[in-house]
Design a protein around this motif. Structure first.
Motif, PDB file in Angstrom:
ATOM      1  N   PHE A 131     -80.104  62.135 -11.592  1.00 22.54           N
ATOM      2  CA  PHE A 131     -81.720  61.758 -11.429  1.00 22.54           C
ATOM      3  C   PHE A 131     -82.138  61.581 -12.296  1.00 22.54           C
ATOM      4  N   SER A 132     -83.333  60.879 -13.147  1.00 21.51           N
ATOM      5  CA  SER A 132     -84.019  60.763 -13.620  1.00 21.51           C
ATOM      6  C   SER A 132     -84.445  61.369 -14.467  1.00 21.51           C
ATOM      7  N   ASN A 133     -84.231  62.643 -13.972  1.00 17.97           N
ATOM      8  CA  ASN A 133     -84.685  63.565 -15.028  1.00 17.97           C
ATOM      9  C   ASN A 133     -83.921  64.828 -15.633  1.00 17.97           C
ATOM     10  N   GLY A 134     -82.862  63.619 -15.045  1.00 17.77           N
ATOM     11  CA  GLY A 134     -81.043  64.413 -15.696  1.00 17.77           C
ATOM     12  C   GLY A 134     -80.248  65.951 -15.262  1.00 17.77           C
ATOM     13  N   GLU A 135     -80.932  65.810 -13.428  1.00 17.34           N
ATOM     14  CA  GLU A 135     -79.857  66.984 -12.997  1.00 17.34           C
ATOM     15  C   GLU A 135     -78.833  65.858 -11.898  1.00 17.34           C
ATOM     16  N   VAL A 160     -88.791  61.800  -7.775  1.00 19.26           N
ATOM     17  CA  VAL A 160     -87.884  62.233  -8.882  1.00 19.26           C
ATOM     18  C   VAL A 160     -86.510  61.730  -8.392  1.00 19.26           C
ATOM     19  N   GLY A 161     -85.414  60.116  -8.455  1.00 20.41           N
ATOM     20  CA  GLY A 161     -85.021  60.081  -7.835  1.00 20.41           C
ATOM     21  C   GLY A 161     -83.371  59.375  -9.330  1.00 20.41           C
ATOM     22  N   SER A 162     -82.873  58.629  -8.130  1.00 22.84           N
ATOM     23  CA  SER A 162     -81.520  58.206  -8.980  1.00 22.84           C
ATOM     24  C   SER A 162     -81.721  56.605  -8.672  1.00 22.84           C
ATOM     25  N   GLY A 163     -82.133  56.254  -8.662  1.00 23.22           N
ATOM     26  CA  GLY A 163     -82.407  54.701  -7.318  1.00 23.22           C
ATOM     27  C   GLY A 163     -82.456  53.852  -8.452  1.00 23.22           C
ATOM     28  N   PRO A 164     -82.436  52.620  -8.412  1.00 26.96           N
ATOM     29  CA  PRO A 164     -82.661  51.486  -9.018  1.00 26.96           C
ATOM     30  C   PRO A 164     -83.619  51.908  -9.895  1.00 26.96           C
ATOM     31  N   TYR A 165     -84.815  52.350  -9.957  1.00 26.01           N
ATOM     32  CA  TYR A 165     -86.117  51.938 -10.456  1.00 26.01           C
ATOM     33  C   TYR A 165     -86.635  53.253 -10.855  1.00 26.01           C
ATOM     34  N   VAL A 166     -87.885  54.047 -11.688  1.00 26.94           N
ATOM     35  CA  VAL A 166     -88.490  54.999 -11.413  1.00 26.94           C
ATOM     36  C   VAL A 166     -89.780  54.812 -12.107  1.00 26.94           C
ATOM     37  N   LEU A 167     -90.605  55.704 -10.451  1.00 28.95           N
ATOM     38  CA  LEU A 167     -92.042  55.020 -10.476  1.00 28.95           C
ATOM     39  C   LEU A 167     -92.481  55.294 -12.170  1.00 28.95           C
ATOM     40  N   ASP A 168     -93.714  54.802 -12.508  1.00 28.27           N
ATOM     41  CA  ASP A 168     -94.225  54.583 -13.638  1.00 28.27           C
ATOM     42  C   ASP A 168     -95.469  55.313 -13.352  1.00 28.27           C
ATOM     43  N   GLN A 169     -95.487  56.649 -13.613  1.00 25.33           N
ATOM     44  CA  GLN A 169     -97.031  57.130 -13.178  1.00 25.33           C
ATOM     45  C   GLN A 169     -97.845  56.894 -13.802  1.00 25.33           C
ATOM     46  N   GLU A 170     -98.205  56.361 -15.327  1.00 26.48           N
ATOM     47  CA  GLU A 170     -99.295  56.213 -15.976  1.00 26.48           C
ATOM     48  C   GLU A 170     -99.621  55.334 -15.397  1.00 26.48           C
ATOM     49  N   ARG A 171     -98.545  53.830 -15.282  1.00 28.39           N
ATOM     50  CA  ARG A 171     -98.963  52.450 -14.611  1.00 28.39           C
ATOM     51  C   ARG A 171     -99.501  52.017 -13.497  1.00 28.39           C
TER      52      ARG A 171
END
Length: 535
Positions: A136-140, A216-227
């Protein structure tokens, strides 16, 4: 609350998303009924699901292939939390979350987080081999326990439980294996695992208050919270660690929430968007040197749904000859003229691109007023009868044709104006014996035919027969691609409903990108987005 979808084609509110489990009047709506006419609205926007970046510029332009894709969506995600996704605009969620399975362009099942899957002999236990090494994008780690936890949250969640109603339990006996137990064989399970119902989120986020807005997923993209700006714009950045990152050419995707179809078109024409649904007139305003145009494959079925098939409130409908006469009363070619180039005549409720569809069945109810009147007389209704149907935004443009067609065989239609937000509750309360509404086709023949035959908007009177029950059981227990063809044939021959037309939706995009519509539209939420899934 009820989800109202907007129709890019007609510039007006057009549809009601039944995947929203709680109606705004407090009535619980079974999401097993799928999307009661998520119709032209969400479907037109969802065409952007399958935009694919060219590895090199298109021949007709020297513009370099873009690194950012900019597409419109008609509404913001209601939630990113697993178990709370409510149909319609799941393209953003499915950019962030990987799914248990995925699909090929032709609708066949392909690997996702599960590399292999196998049923037991009676097809009540599904064993999945989970891909190793994903994170996952947080390392899990994305292991079997993580997949099982998301599936458990989905099958028990308030807005997705009915979609996975046959799942009785989910277990992870080891780090590589997930076992799903079913209460009965269900052929729709595999395709559902390739949609939002099979989305997997980081275990630490399941049940967390932040899960709704900070996925928080493991997909092809990560949500950019700031933008990103909640409710108006969602920006996702490429996840270079994704197991098939090479299939996703865009470094960034910008999803803009645009409810106004004219605004979306203007955004495309001015260069602020790369893709937008268009009308025929709008397409003429776009220079072919800069824009490519085309139409999607079949996406929406428009039908006169004859739900009181046992004659509970309207006795004539219990007679098969009456239902057959209704089917013969419609000149489906004239229905096409209501929306030229978009509507196409059909007398089956299944997707023409699916395996259950039969071209031979299209001649079952050819337009024949003489034969229709003869059937009405044989049924004992030579002088006809009256029927009350709901008049909604979704039916109004077709009401004159429906009224005249039924009048031609002696049936008088009384239209009762109903707010779009109230129609589902009224249908489920058995107020109307039949009604017209468009409906979005789903991920499989199994899903579509279950929506028609199980309890829900298209079968509020829970009509069935021993023969139909047997056919459904056999289809669900089979692994044949065309196992639901006998079910479809039974529904057509018994005039279960009166399908009238299906829709294909036009679109336009910049020539610097390419778009390849899928053969089968997958429940508004294609589980793969830009390129075929890896085999």
């Amino acid at each position: 609350m009820a989800q109202i979808c907007y129709n890019y084609m007609t510039s007006r509110v057009y549809a009601f998303g039944v995947d929203c489990v709680y109606h705004d009047k407090g009535v619980k709506v079974p999401s097993r009924t799928r999307n009661l006419a998520a119709g032209l609205a969400a479907l037109a926007t969802s065409a952007a699901l399958l935009l694919s970046g060219c590895s090199s510029p298109a021949p007709q332009t020297s513009e370099e292939a873009p690194t950012t894709l900019r597409v419109p969506v008609t509404s913001a995600p209601n939630s990113f939390a697993i178990g709370y996704n409510q149909g319609g605009q799941n393209i953003i969620q499915l950019s962030v979350f990987d799914t248990v399975l995925s699909m090929q362009k032709d609708g066949s099942i392909a690997p996702g987080l599960a590399t292999k899957w196998e049923y037991n002999e009676d097809r009540t236990k599904l064993t999945l081999d989970i891909r190793q090494g994903s994170k996952f994008s947080n390392g899990e780690p994305v292991d079997a326990a993580a997949v099982a936890k998301s599936l458990e949250a989905a099958r028990t969640g308030p807005t997705q439980s009915n979609e996975l109603a046959t799942m009785s339990s989910v277990a992870a006996p080891d780090a590589k294996t997930v076992v799903i137990s079913l209460s009965q064989p269900d052929a729709s399970v595999l395709p559902r695992l390739a949609t939002i119902n099979g989305a997997v989120a980081a275990p630490s986020t399941i049940g967390s208050p932040d899960a709704a807005t900070k996925p928080v997923g493991s997909g092809p993209y990560v949500l950019d919270q700031e933008r990103s700006q909640s409710g108006s714009k969602y920006v996702v950045a490429k996840n270079k660690d994704y197991w098939r990152a090479g299939d996703y050419p865009f470094e960034t995707i910008e999803y803009s929430v645009i409810a106004d179809p004219t605004a979306a078109f203007n955004g495309l024409r001015s260069g602020q968007l790369d893709f937008a649904p268009v009308t025929a007139d709008q397409a003429k305003q776009l220079p072919s040197s800069q824009f490519a145009m085309g139409s999607d494959n079949p996406t929406v079925i428009g039908a006169l749904w004859i739900v009181d098939r046992e004659g509970t409130i309207l006795p004539p409908l219990a007679n098969i000859k009456v239902r057959q006469a209704i089917n013969m009363a419609f000149d489906r070619n004239s229905m096409e003229k209501v929306a030229p180039g978009v509507a196409h005549g059909i007398n089956q409720a299944v997707n023409p691109a699916g395996k259950a569809y039969s071209k031979d069945l299209e001649s079952t109810y050819s337009y024949n007023l003489e034969e229709a009147r003869k059937l009405m007389a044989e049924a004992g209704f030579k002088d006809g009868f009256a029927v009350t149907m709901p008049s909604t935004i979704a039916s109004q443009q077709y009401e004159p044709v429906i009224t005249q067609s039924l009048k031609d065989i002696g049936i008088t239609v009384n239209w009762e104006v109903v707010p779009i937000t109230d129609v589902v509750a009224k249908i489920l309360s058995k107020t109307y014996p039949m009604f017209y509404f468009p409906n979005a086709w789903g991920a499989s023949d199994a899903q579509d035919l279950q929506a028609i035959t199980n309890y829900g908007v298209f079968n509020p009177f829970t009509t069935t027969t021993p023969e139909l029950t047997k056919l459904l059981s056999e289809a669900n227990a089979s692994d044949k691609a065309d196992s639901f063809a006998p079910v479809n044939r039974y529904l057509v021959e018994n005039a279960w409903n009166a399908p009238l037309q299906y829709m294909t939706l036009p679109w336009a995009h910049k020539t610097s990108i390419s778009y390849s519509p899928p053969a089968i539209y997958r429940d508004q939420n294609a589980p793969w987005v830009w390129g075929l899934p890896a085999k």
